[in-house]
Design an enzyme around this catalytic site. Structure first.
Site, mmCIF file in Angstrom:
data_model
loop_
_atom_site.group_PDB
_atom_site.id
_atom_site.type_symbol
_atom_site.label_atom_id
_atom_site.label_comp_id
_atom_site.label_asym_id
_atom_site.label_seq_id
_atom_site.Cartn_x
_atom_site.Cartn_y
_atom_site.Cartn_z
ATOM 1 C CE LYS A 70 3.367 4.214 4.258
ATOM 2 N NZ LYS A 70 3.477 5.641 3.903
ATOM 3 C CG HIS A 77 0.190 1.728 3.660
ATOM 4 N ND1 HIS A 77 0.291 1.525 5.019
ATOM 5 C CD2 HIS A 77 -0.422 2.936 3.496
ATOM 6 C CE1 HIS A 77 -0.239 2.567 5.651
ATOM 7 N NE2 HIS A 77 -0.672 3.438 4.760
#
Length: 238
Positions: free
Chosen positions: A139, A135
């Site tokens: 995040k 990600h």
């Protein structure tokens, strides 16, 4: 429909775009700077609240919507230690709560394929299974909620695994989840079964956040007027 956005960061703004594109209106945009607006939420002015905030705020945000008798769907991850409390409160208040770690239709199809493959691989102990998720660097939680959902789907169908671990220590009874944070990656998940002879891999790669946003708005359309606790399995009738 009239939708409230709870959390107005990058994801909230993309959900707003999807909401307007599908012909709905925004009743409230509630973020950390205007939390008092929760007191204004009401079934008369809001059909559904869509909650995409931060792990530390999700519980309070969802509870605020339930107390105001407004149906709420949440896509925030990293707070699930309190999910049982939310569901208990939802039942007590005769409310509506929908949670999914990922609102992408493709990811939810992956969840089912993942479970099906795990049932098959239960008969082939020579294969070791692991999950990798990638990600963007912004995040907050790791592993991702999607990776945890994938791991839980395997555990439910692969008898030799009884949980998951987010570290690199080898544990034959646990599924190892490797979390990487790179650039602006929207989200990529791999499930790999490897033996000395070969490797089987499932992969889902998101090209952007729009798919998550459209899925969330579609769920809001579906859940309006319902009462109870729901998940993507209910929405997709899987």
């Amino acid at each position: 429909m009239k939708l409230a956005l709870i959390g107005y960061g990058k994801m909230g703004k993309i959900i707003e775009e999807a909401t307007l594109e599908r012909g709905h209106t925004i009743s409230f945009r509630i973020d950390i700077d205007n939390l008092n607006d929760f007191n204004k939420l009401d079934p008369a002015n809001t059909d559904v609240a869509i909650e995409f905030s931060q792990p530390g705020a999700a519980y309070d945000n969802i509870m605020a919507c339930l107390r105001q008798r407004v149906a709420v769907i949440s896509g925030t991850t990293g707070w699930l230690d309190k999910k049982d409390e939310i569901e208990k409160s939802c039942r007590e208040l005769n409310g509506t709560f929908f949670y999914a770690s990922n609102y992408s239709i493709g990811v939810n199809i992956l969840f089912r394929v993942n479970e099906f493959l795990a049932r098959i691989m239960d008969g082939y102990p020579a294969y070791e299974v692991g999950i990798t998720e990638i990600h963007h660097t912004e995040k907050k939680d790791a592993p991702s909620g999607t990776a945890i959902s994938l791991a839980e789907g395997i555990v439910a169908n692969l008898k030799r695994k009884n949980g998951w671990t987010g570290d690199d220590k080898e544990n034959p009874s646990k599924i190892s989840i490797r979390s990487l944070r790179e650039g602006k990656v929207p989200g990529t998940h791999f499930i790999k079964y490897r033996s000395d002879a070969d490797e089987i891999e499932l992969k889902h790669e998101a090209f952007g956040r729009k798919g998550f946003a459209i899925g969330a708005v579609m769920v809001a359309e579906w859940i309006a007027g319902k009462r109870g606790i729901f998940s993507m399995k209910d929405f997709l009738d899987l």
